[in-house]
Design a protein around this motif. Structure first.
Motif, PDB file in Angstrom:
ATOM      1  N   ASP A  95       0.976  -0.990  -0.145  1.00  0.00           N
ATOM      2  CA  ASP A  95       0.070  -0.046   0.462  1.00  0.00           C
ATOM      3  C   ASP A  95       0.914   1.176   0.029  1.00  0.00           C
ATOM      4  N   SER A  96       0.625   2.264  -0.340  1.00  0.00           N
ATOM      5  CA  SER A  96       1.091   3.521  -0.970  1.00  0.00           C
ATOM      6  C   SER A  96      -0.027   4.538  -1.174  1.00  0.00           C
ATOM      7  N   HIS A  97       0.298   5.797  -1.079  1.00  0.00           N
ATOM      8  CA  HIS A  97      -0.711   6.705  -0.982  1.00  0.00           C
ATOM      9  C   HIS A  97      -0.023   7.664  -1.867  1.00  0.00           C
ATOM     10  N   PRO A  98      -0.316   8.672  -2.776  1.00  0.00           N
ATOM     11  CA  PRO A  98       0.545   8.722  -3.553  1.00  0.00           C
ATOM     12  C   PRO A  98       0.927  10.807  -3.286  1.00  0.00           C
ATOM     13  N   LEU A  99       0.109  11.339  -2.551  1.00  0.00           N
ATOM     14  CA  LEU A  99       0.090  12.102  -1.104  1.00  0.00           C
ATOM     15  C   LEU A  99       1.043  12.472  -0.215  1.00  0.00           C
ATOM     16  N   PHE A 100       0.973  11.485  -0.040  1.00  0.00           N
ATOM     17  CA  PHE A 100       1.883  10.454   0.817  1.00  0.00           C
ATOM     18  C   PHE A 100       3.085  11.675   1.703  1.00  0.00           C
ATOM     19  N   LEU A 101       4.355  11.964   0.200  1.00  0.00           N
ATOM     20  CA  LEU A 101       4.797  12.777   0.429  1.00  0.00           C
ATOM     21  C   LEU A 101       5.231  14.259   0.665  1.00  0.00           C
ATOM     22  N   PRO A 102       4.875  14.868  -0.236  1.00  0.00           N
ATOM     23  CA  PRO A 102       4.040  16.811   0.302  1.00  0.00           C
ATOM     24  C   PRO A 102       3.449  16.596   1.429  1.00  0.00           C
ATOM     25  N   ALA A 103       2.646  15.634   2.313  1.00  0.00           N
ATOM     26  CA  ALA A 103       1.830  15.941   3.581  1.00  0.00           C
ATOM     27  C   ALA A 103       2.718  15.361   4.290  1.00  0.00           C
ATOM     28  N   ALA A 104       3.855  14.718   4.216  1.00  0.00           N
ATOM     29  CA  ALA A 104       4.721  14.222   5.368  1.00  0.00           C
ATOM     30  C   ALA A 104       6.281  15.749   4.989  1.00  0.00           C
ATOM     31  N   MET A 105       6.352  16.224   4.201  1.00  0.00           N
ATOM     32  CA  MET A 105       7.345  17.367   3.768  1.00  0.00           C
ATOM     33  C   MET A 105       6.409  18.697   4.640  1.00  0.00           C
ATOM     34  N   ALA A 106       5.036  18.746   4.210  1.00  0.00           N
ATOM     35  CA  ALA A 106       4.234  20.222   5.289  1.00  0.00           C
ATOM     36  C   ALA A 106       4.422  19.995   6.846  1.00  0.00           C
ATOM     37  N   TYR A 107       4.234  18.269   7.525  1.00  0.00           N
ATOM     38  CA  TYR A 107       4.140  18.199   8.540  1.00  0.00           C
ATOM     39  C   TYR A 107       6.172  18.618   9.308  1.00  0.00           C
ATOM     40  N   LEU A 108       6.711  18.192   8.856  1.00  0.00           N
ATOM     41  CA  LEU A 108       8.683  18.950   8.717  1.00  0.00           C
ATOM     42  C   LEU A 108       8.607  20.121   8.932  1.00  0.00           C
ATOM     43  N   LEU A 109       8.147  20.807   7.413  1.00  0.00           N
ATOM     44  CA  LEU A 109       7.258  22.358   8.018  1.00  0.00           C
ATOM     45  C   LEU A 109       8.086  22.553   9.653  1.00  0.00           C
ATOM     46  N   TRP A 110       6.447  22.192   9.866  1.00  0.00           N
ATOM     47  CA  TRP A 110       5.913  22.153  10.687  1.00  0.00           C
ATOM     48  C   TRP A 110       6.197  22.399  12.139  1.00  0.00           C
ATOM     49  N   ARG A 111       6.901  21.484  12.301  1.00  0.00           N
ATOM     50  CA  ARG A 111       7.770  20.510  13.239  1.00  0.00           C
ATOM     51  C   ARG A 111       8.973  20.892  13.506  1.00  0.00           C
ATOM     52  N   ARG A 112       9.822  20.642  12.140  1.00  0.00           N
ATOM     53  CA  ARG A 112      11.079  21.675  12.485  1.00  0.00           C
ATOM     54  C   ARG A 112      11.845  20.659  13.483  1.00  0.00           C
ATOM     55  N   PRO A 113      12.300  19.367  13.394  1.00  0.00           N
ATOM     56  CA  PRO A 113      12.499  18.454  13.660  1.00  0.00           C
ATOM     57  C   PRO A 113      14.214  18.915  13.685  1.00  0.00           C
ATOM     58  N   ASP A 114      15.108  18.349  14.766  1.00  0.00           N
ATOM     59  CA  ASP A 114      16.504  17.983  14.331  1.00  0.00           C
ATOM     60  C   ASP A 114      17.174  17.075  13.626  1.00  0.00           C
ATOM     61  N   ARG A 166      15.653  13.368  -0.094  1.00  0.00           N
ATOM     62  CA  ARG A 166      16.118  14.220  -0.709  1.00  0.00           C
ATOM     63  C   ARG A 166      15.330  15.641  -0.705  1.00  0.00           C
ATOM     64  N   TRP A 167      14.072  15.646  -0.753  1.00  0.00           N
ATOM     65  CA  TRP A 167      13.135  16.563  -0.405  1.00  0.00           C
ATOM     66  C   TRP A 167      13.202  17.118   1.494  1.00  0.00           C
ATOM     67  N   THR A 168      13.590  16.146   2.425  1.00  0.00           N
ATOM     68  CA  THR A 168      13.491  16.901   3.525  1.00  0.00           C
ATOM     69  C   THR A 168      14.847  18.194   3.490  1.00  0.00           C
ATOM     70  N   ILE A 169      16.202  17.273   3.020  1.00  0.00           N
ATOM     71  CA  ILE A 169      17.139  17.834   2.511  1.00  0.00           C
ATOM     72  C   ILE A 169      16.953  19.601   1.953  1.00  0.00           C
ATOM     73  N   ARG A 170      16.059  19.419   1.388  1.00  0.00           N
ATOM     74  CA  ARG A 170      15.981  20.841   0.760  1.00  0.00           C
ATOM     75  C   ARG A 170      14.856  22.227   1.494  1.00  0.00           C
ATOM     76  N   LEU A 171      14.539  21.354   2.797  1.00  0.00           N
ATOM     77  CA  LEU A 171      13.903  21.821   3.729  1.00  0.00           C
ATOM     78  C   LEU A 171      14.595  22.404   4.589  1.00  0.00           C
ATOM     79  N   GLY A 172      15.512  21.257   4.576  1.00  0.00           N
ATOM     80  CA  GLY A 172      17.386  22.250   5.194  1.00  0.00           C
ATOM     81  C   GLY A 172      17.112  21.374   6.439  1.00  0.00           C
ATOM     82  N   ILE A 173      16.326  20.378   6.403  1.00  0.00           N
ATOM     83  CA  ILE A 173      16.274  19.102   7.348  1.00  0.00           C
ATOM     84  C   ILE A 173      17.702  18.521   7.376  1.00  0.00           C
ATOM     85  N   PRO A 174      18.129  17.975   8.548  1.00  0.00           N
ATOM     86  CA  PRO A 174      19.540  17.346   7.939  1.00  0.00           C
ATOM     87  C   PRO A 174      18.826  15.993   8.351  1.00  0.00           C
ATOM     88  N   VAL A 175      19.205  14.898   8.143  1.00  0.00           N
ATOM     89  CA  VAL A 175      18.674  13.130   7.031  1.00  0.00           C
ATOM     90  C   VAL A 175      19.555  12.346   7.738  1.00  0.00           C
TER      91      VAL A 175
END
Length: 304
Positions: free
Chosen positions: A91-110, A121-130
Motif C-alpha cells: 500500500d502507498s498513497h501518492p500524497l503522502f510525500l508532500p503531506a509528510a514534508m508539510a508536517y516536517l516544515l511545521w515540526r522542524r525536528p533536529d 532528498r526532499w527533507t534536505i531541500r527543506l534544510g532539515i538534516p537526514v
C-alpha cells in the motif's frame, strides 16, 4: 551519527506511509523507531490515516500488532476517505510525500530518519538534516548525497552490509559517515555463528543435499551478499558438487555486481543467466533468490 551523550532533542522517522500494514518493511520501521525512541526524548513516526478513523477518534494498537513499546508516538496524517487496518501489502498513497514534508516544515525536528531516498532528498531541500538507511548500491543519481554531506545536511548513511558501505565510500561519501549494521535483524538469535569449515560441512550434509536429495532453491537476503554471510560458502559448495549457480531477481544481481566491483567474492564460480538455468536439471543447479520479504506474489519466487 548519533553519539552517546549528544542525542538530538527532536527527531522524526518518516515512513513510507504504510503503517500499520502487513509489509515486512513496516515491521523494520517500527523496530528502528523503538530503538530511536529510547535514545531521543521527543521522537515520533509519521504515517497516513483515513478521515473516517480520524473523525471517529479510533486508535490502532501498534504495540500489539508490531510487538513494540506502547510509548512510541505515531503521527497519522489524514489523507484517505476510508481505510481498513492493517493496510494491505504494497500500500502507498501518492500524497503522502508532500503531506509528510508539510508536517516536517511545521515540526522542524533536529533530524529525520528514513529508508526512502526520495524522502531524504526532499527533507534536505527543506534544510532539515537526514540520517538515511539504504539497502541498495549507489547509482548515478546519488550525487546529491555528496552535496548534502558537504553541507552537513546528511548526518550519515546506514547500510546493511560492508559491500554496500564500500560502494558509497568509493562514490565519495566520507567513510566516517557510513555505518554498516549487517546484524540489524538480530541474526545471532537464531544460533551460533559457525566457522567457515563447519558452515561448509553443514551445507554439504544438511543444506545442499538434505537426506540425500539435492535441493535446487536457496532463499536469502540480498543485502548480505558477502563472505561473512555464507554466500561465498554456497558458491564454494556448488563448485565442489559440480553445480551451477543462478541468481534470481534484480536485487540479487545488483548486489552481486556491487560485491564483485568492491573486491568481494573473488574466488567463486561465475553465476549463469537465469534464462539459461532451465537447461539444467535440479541436481546441477542452485537458484539463489531473495525471500521477497514474505510477499506471496514476490517476483523472484514467481520466476522460480
Amino acid at each position: 551519527m548519533i553519539q552517546t551523550g549528544r542525542y538530538p532533542h527532536t527527531a522524526t522517522y518518516v515512513s513510507s506511509g504504510n503503517i500499520p500494514s502487513r509489509s515486512a518493511n513496516s515491521i523494520q520501521v517500527m523496530k528502528m523507531g523503538q530503538a530511536l525512541s529510547r535514545l531521543i526524548k521527543d521522537f515520533n513516526i509519521v504515517t497516513t490515516l483515513d478521515y473516517r478513523t480520524f473523525l471517529a477518534r479510533e486508535e490502532f494498537n501498534f504495540s500489539k500488532w508490531y510487538g513494540v513499546d506502547s510509548s512510541i508516538p505515531v503521527v497519522r496524517v489524514p489523507m484517505r476517505l476510508t481505510a481498513k487496518y492493517p493496510l494491505p501489502k504494497g500500500d502507498s498513497h501518492p500524497l503522502f510525500l508532500p503531506a509528510a514534508m508539510a508536517y516536517l516544515l511545521w515540526r522542524r525536528p533536529d533530524f529525520v530518519y528514513t529508508r526512502r531516498s526520495e524522502i531524504a532528498r526532499w527533507t534536505i531541500r527543506l534544510g532539515i538534516p537526514v540520517l538515511l538507511e539504504s539497502h541498495d548500491p549507489v547509482d548515478s543519481d546519488s550525487s546529491w548525497l555528496i552535496a548534502a554531506a558537504a553541507n552537513d545536511l546528511l548526518l550519515g548513511l546506514v547500510t546493511i552490509s560492508p559491500i554496500l558501505s564500500d560502494t558509497y565510500i568509493r562514490f565519495g561519501i566520507p567513510e566516517r559517515m557510513v555505518l554498516s549494521e549487517a546484524d540489524g535483524v538480530d541474526i545471532e538469535r537464531f544460533g551460533d555463528n559457525l566457522s567457515k569449515v563447519a558452515a561448509r560441512m553443514k551445507l554439504f550434509s544438511e543444506g545442499l543435499v538434505p537426506n540425500g536429495n539435492p535441493t535446487s532453491k536457496i532463499v536469502m537476503y540480498a543485502g548480505n551478499l558477502d563472505q561473512d554471510r555464507r554466500i561465498e560458502d554456497l558458491f564454494y559448495c556448488a563448485k565442489k558438487l559440480g553445480r551451477q549457480i543462478s541468481l534470481v531477481g534484480r536485487s540479487m544481481n545488483r548486489i552481486y555486481k556491487a560485491a564483485k566491483q568492491c573486491g568481494y567474492l573473488k574466488d567463486v564460480i561465475e553465476p549463469i543467466d537465469s534464462r539459461e538455468a532451465k537447461n539444467f536439471s535440479r541436481e546441477k543447479i542452485i537458484y539463489l533468490c531473495t525471500g521477497s520479504q514474505g510477499e506471496p506474489m514476490g517476483l523472484s519466487l514467481i520466476h522460480i
